[in-house]
Design a protein around this motif. Sequence first.
Motif, short mmCIF file in Angstrom:
data_model
loop_
_atom_site.label_atom_id
_atom_site.label_comp_id
_atom_site.label_asym_id
_atom_site.label_seq_id
_atom_site.Cartn_x
_atom_site.Cartn_y
_atom_site.Cartn_z
N MET A 11 -37.16 35.26 47.08
CA MET A 11 -36.22 34.49 46.26
C MET A 11 -34.98 34.20 47.10
N ILE A 54 -30.94 32.08 46.94
CA ILE A 54 -29.90 31.26 46.33
C ILE A 54 -29.04 30.73 47.50
N VAL A 92 -33.58 30.00 32.80
CA VAL A 92 -32.49 30.94 33.12
C VAL A 92 -31.51 30.96 31.94
N ILE A 107 -32.86 38.41 37.59
CA ILE A 107 -32.54 37.58 38.75
C ILE A 107 -31.13 37.82 39.28
N ARG A 147 -35.78 27.93 39.09
CA ARG A 147 -35.01 28.68 38.09
C ARG A 147 -33.95 27.75 37.50
N ILE A 148 -34.14 27.38 36.23
CA ILE A 148 -33.29 26.33 35.67
C ILE A 148 -32.49 26.82 34.47
N GLY A 149 -31.17 26.71 34.58
CA GLY A 149 -30.28 27.03 33.47
C GLY A 149 -29.66 25.77 32.88
N THR A 150 -28.73 25.20 33.60
CA THR A 150 -27.92 24.08 33.10
C THR A 150 -28.75 22.89 32.58
N MET A 204 -32.73 25.19 41.82
CA MET A 204 -32.06 25.31 40.53
C MET A 204 -31.87 23.89 39.99
N SER A 205 -31.01 23.73 38.98
CA SER A 205 -30.90 22.42 38.34
C SER A 205 -30.63 21.29 39.35
N ARG A 242 -23.16 26.09 30.77
CA ARG A 242 -22.87 27.44 30.27
C ARG A 242 -21.45 27.52 29.75
N LYS A 266 -28.94 33.24 31.05
CA LYS A 266 -27.67 33.98 31.02
C LYS A 266 -26.65 33.21 30.19
N ASN A 269 -29.48 37.56 34.19
CA ASN A 269 -28.67 38.04 35.32
C ASN A 269 -27.96 39.36 35.08
#
Length: 224
Positions: free
Chosen positions: A158, A160, A32, A76, A214-217, A198-199, A223, A34, A55
């Motif tokens: 999906m 959240i 992810v 997403i 779905r992994i961002g951090t 997620m994370s 971020r 963004k 996003n």
Amino acid sequence: MFQHNITFLQQRIKKACLAAARSPDSVMLLAVSKTQSADRMQQVYDLGLQQFGENYASEAQEKLPLLPKEIVWHFIGPLQSNKTRFIAENFAWLQSLDRLKIAKRLNEQRPEHLPALQCLIQVNISEDDNKSGIKASELAAFAQELEQFSRLQLRGLMAIPATNQSEQALQNDFSRMQQLFVELQKNYPQVDTLSMGMSADLGLAIAHGATMVRIGTDLFGARQ
Ligand SMILES: *Cc1c(COP(=O)(O)O)cnc(C)c1O
């Protein structure tokens, strides 16, 4: 740093899969990206990740031309009608489908030379007023409406879940999603993707059948 993060995430995924008696390659890691620069994304791509989640259409519009054509793009975030064309022309997946009007536009705008847009229906599983997604009770009817759109292919669900809820409430949400997913598969054999985790909660999501996290951090760092 990215190599270390990827290896650690792959270990977490593998561990969660083994604990759930699932094959480690039954879960895909979506990066992810963004707020992350194209340069940082390129570094992650060079380490072997190919699927990226964005996003915001305007942010994606700036970064897409700077990155390899081989990237598989997933949208997403909430999608506005004036941005559907860009998504229809450039993305492989839309994970946040929750409105018929958007589906209709995407179906009209998806170019003939591309495969159908792969779609996940977003479910507002915690019934949180501030979150996008349809209600679980509306899922069957919504899925049926999507059948009329030949340029969209329904691949799954999906979610959240609300943040700041108890571990037990989160577990209930994931468990409910798993039930909805299994029910959907009975009517739609092509449905194979349950995007959740997620994370902070990927292990719990995998325990409840997630096929995509779905992994961002924990991949890119915090971020900006
Ligand atoms: C930002 C975002 C993520 C990633 O969350 P992290 O906690 O940073 O891993 C996943 N899914 C969606 C829909 C997001 O908007």
